[in-house]
Design a protein around this motif. Structure first.
Motif, PDB file in Angstrom:
ATOM      1  N   GLY A 193       0.777  -1.236   0.000  1.00 30.05           N
ATOM      2  CA  GLY A 193       0.000   0.000   0.000  1.00 30.05           C
ATOM      3  C   GLY A 193       0.804   1.278   0.000  1.00 30.05           C
ATOM      4  N   ALA A 194       2.127   1.202  -0.156  1.00 29.87           N
ATOM      5  CA  ALA A 194       2.928   2.424  -0.202  1.00 29.87           C
ATOM      6  C   ALA A 194       2.455   3.331  -1.329  1.00 29.87           C
ATOM      7  N   ASP A 195       2.373   4.624  -1.050  1.00 30.44           N
ATOM      8  CA  ASP A 195       1.860   5.606  -2.021  1.00 30.44           C
ATOM      9  C   ASP A 195       2.962   6.186  -2.893  1.00 30.44           C
ATOM     10  N   ALA A 196       4.199   6.027  -2.482  1.00 29.73           N
ATOM     11  CA  ALA A 196       5.360   6.497  -3.250  1.00 29.73           C
ATOM     12  C   ALA A 196       6.561   5.684  -2.795  1.00 29.73           C
ATOM     13  N   ILE A 197       7.569   5.635  -3.641  1.00 33.16           N
ATOM     14  CA  ILE A 197       8.811   4.941  -3.307  1.00 33.16           C
ATOM     15  C   ILE A 197       9.974   5.904  -3.499  1.00 33.16           C
ATOM     16  N   PRO A 232       4.300   7.391  -7.702  1.00 32.31           N
ATOM     17  CA  PRO A 232       5.501   8.190  -7.986  1.00 32.31           C
ATOM     18  C   PRO A 232       6.771   7.553  -7.440  1.00 32.31           C
ATOM     19  N   LEU A 233       7.855   7.712  -8.190  1.00 33.43           N
ATOM     20  CA  LEU A 233       9.172   7.227  -7.801  1.00 33.43           C
ATOM     21  C   LEU A 233      10.102   8.418  -7.612  1.00 33.43           C
ATOM     22  N   ILE A 234      10.746   8.483  -6.448  1.00 25.38           N
ATOM     23  CA  ILE A 234      11.648   9.577  -6.098  1.00 25.38           C
ATOM     24  C   ILE A 234      13.072   9.031  -6.043  1.00 25.38           C
ATOM     25  N   TYR A 235      14.016   9.761  -6.595  1.00 21.00           N
ATOM     26  CA  TYR A 235      15.417   9.354  -6.535  1.00 21.00           C
ATOM     27  C   TYR A 235      16.211  10.399  -5.770  1.00 21.00           C
ATOM     28  N   PHE A 236      16.802   9.977  -4.643  1.00 17.68           N
ATOM     29  CA  PHE A 236      17.624  10.876  -3.841  1.00 17.68           C
ATOM     30  C   PHE A 236      19.097  10.545  -4.036  1.00 17.68           C
ATOM     31  N   SER A 237      19.875  11.586  -4.260  1.00 21.47           N
ATOM     32  CA  SER A 237      21.328  11.422  -4.363  1.00 21.47           C
ATOM     33  C   SER A 237      21.993  12.691  -3.864  1.00 21.47           C
ATOM     34  N   GLN A 248      18.176  12.642 -15.024  1.00 20.87           N
ATOM     35  CA  GLN A 248      16.843  12.597 -15.633  1.00 20.87           C
ATOM     36  C   GLN A 248      16.634  11.375 -16.517  1.00 20.87           C
ATOM     37  N   ALA A 249      17.724  10.802 -16.999  1.00 23.53           N
ATOM     38  CA  ALA A 249      17.624   9.746 -18.005  1.00 23.53           C
ATOM     39  C   ALA A 249      16.791   8.535 -17.596  1.00 23.53           C
ATOM     40  N   PRO A 250      16.896   8.021 -16.358  1.00 21.72           N
ATOM     41  CA  PRO A 250      16.125   6.820 -16.023  1.00 21.72           C
ATOM     42  C   PRO A 250      14.617   7.031 -16.017  1.00 21.72           C
ATOM     43  N   GLY A 251      14.170   8.274 -15.760  1.00 26.12           N
ATOM     44  CA  GLY A 251      12.733   8.553 -15.797  1.00 26.12           C
ATOM     45  C   GLY A 251      12.048   8.598 -14.449  1.00 26.12           C
ATOM     46  N   PHE A 252      12.800   8.859 -13.363  1.00 29.99           N
ATOM     47  CA  PHE A 252      12.161   9.021 -12.060  1.00 29.99           C
ATOM     48  C   PHE A 252      11.194  10.212 -12.109  1.00 29.99           C
ATOM     49  N   ASP A 253      10.125  10.129 -11.342  1.00 26.44           N
ATOM     50  CA  ASP A 253       9.135  11.208 -11.319  1.00 26.44           C
ATOM     51  C   ASP A 253       9.664  12.438 -10.597  1.00 26.44           C
TER      52      ASP A 253
END
Length: 340
Positions: A193-197, A232-237, A248-253
């Motif tokens: 049930g996670a709403d975002a990752i 939605p998928l979030i990428y933190f770095s 941006q290339a992988p397509g994270f939201d």
């Protein structure tokens, strides 16, 4: 629609949403009390304790999203790695890649072998709070690999980069296994049930652009492809603002960036459909509350033209952070309503 979910999707909303990386944990009075009785593993293994830590900051701070309490390294136990949390050091792996280059006893990740309460805690949280957004998460393959290579935190990727550049066959095999683990672990959280990752790749900025591009194309893009199921998928770095094209290339939201870059300037460069998250300096929040609140106000004001923006820190909340400071940052962000 909830402000947080709307922002992740780039849709119009009334208030700038706020949550804090590591908001469920070490600065909280309830969590520090629990840690006098239980280990990190104990809390992660007990659904009720996991939920207690996850829920503590919600009313305390007034944030717009919860993040499940866990650790990025816990899934590696289901692969056969011997994980221990040591005070003042963090995760330590006795049978690391450095000690076990042949990967003897290491197997593919299986949800059925995962012994912690993450998935059941997510299900229960959503049953009790169906309208409140819950974030699931995983470490990025590179960050998880760094622990497996060095046997503990490899913060500048010094050990990891040596192996990466040599293209060792066993190391490449391990990277593939970890990538699949990230996918399966996140799928289980989504199913719960996670709403975002959010994918935490804290040390990605220590790669040169050419290597990050290869990593992004080979591993991150596949993760996005496998997990793009409507949430939605979030990428933190960190230290990656000089590699915006590669990010941006992988397509994270949504891209979550650290405090070393000017987020409004980044906003003018990246494509409009990509959301942004961040990026108040955690040290400022812990050490100079007035400065932190001013910085939060500046970010909310400067990022107002972009619907796809979530206020956060540039890294996790520091243990010395005062709860009142975080509460004031949330209040400041929520005061701004003149969205376009």
């Amino acid at each position: 629609m909830n402000n947080f979910i709307a922002a992740l999707k780039g849709e119009s909303h009334e208030q700038t949403p706020v949550w804090f990386m590591r908001q469920a944990g070490r600065y909280l009075p309830g969590y520090t009390g629990l840690r006098k009785q239980y280990s990190i593993k104990d809390i992660c293994a007990d659904k009720n304790l996991t939920l207690k830590v996850t829920e503590e900051p919600l009313d305390l701070l007034g944030v717009d999203a919860a993040i499940i309490f866990s650790d990025i390294t816990t899934p590696i136990e289901a692969m056969g790695f011997d994980l221990e949390f040591r005070e003042g050091i963090g995760p330590v792996i006795a049978n690391s890649f450095k000690e076990n280059r042949s990967l003897r006893g290491i197997v593919d990740f299986s949800v059925s072998n995962y012994r912690y309460a993450t998935y059941s805690a997510i299900r229960e949280f959503k049953e009790v709070n169906p309208q409140f957004p819950l974030i699931g998460f995983s470490g990025g393959p590179l960050t998880i690999i760094s622990y497996l290579v060095a046997g503990k935190a490899d913060r500048e990727l010094s050990e990891t980069r040596k192996l990466l550049y040599n293209r060792d066959a066993d190391f490449t095999r391990l990277m593939e296994m970890v990538k699949e683990m990230v996918i399966e672990n996140c799928r289980a959280q989504i199913k719960g049930g996670a709403d975002a990752i959010q994918i935490f790749d804290s040390w990605a900025g220590f790669l040169p652009p050419s290597e990050f591009r290869d990593y992004s194309n080979r591993f991150l893009a596949e993760i996005v492809n496998e997990l793009s199921v409507g949430i939605p998928l979030i990428y933190f770095s960190t230290q990656t603002s000089g590699m915006l094209e590669e990010l941006q290339a992988p397509g994270f939201d949504v891209l979550s960036l650290d405090w070393r870059c000017d987020l409004p300037s980044v906003s003018r460069i990246i494509k409009a459909e990509t959301g942004l998250q961040g990026n108040v300096d955690p040290m400022m929040v812990a050490g100079s509350p007035d400065s932190a609140v001013r910085e939060a106000k500046r970010l909310v004001t400067d990022m107002a033209p972009r619907d796809g923006y979530v206020l956060n820190l540039g890294h996790g909340v520091l243990p010395s952070t005062n709860v009142d400071t975080l509460r004031e940052i949330v209040r400041t962000a929520h005061q701004f309503r003149d969205r376009k």
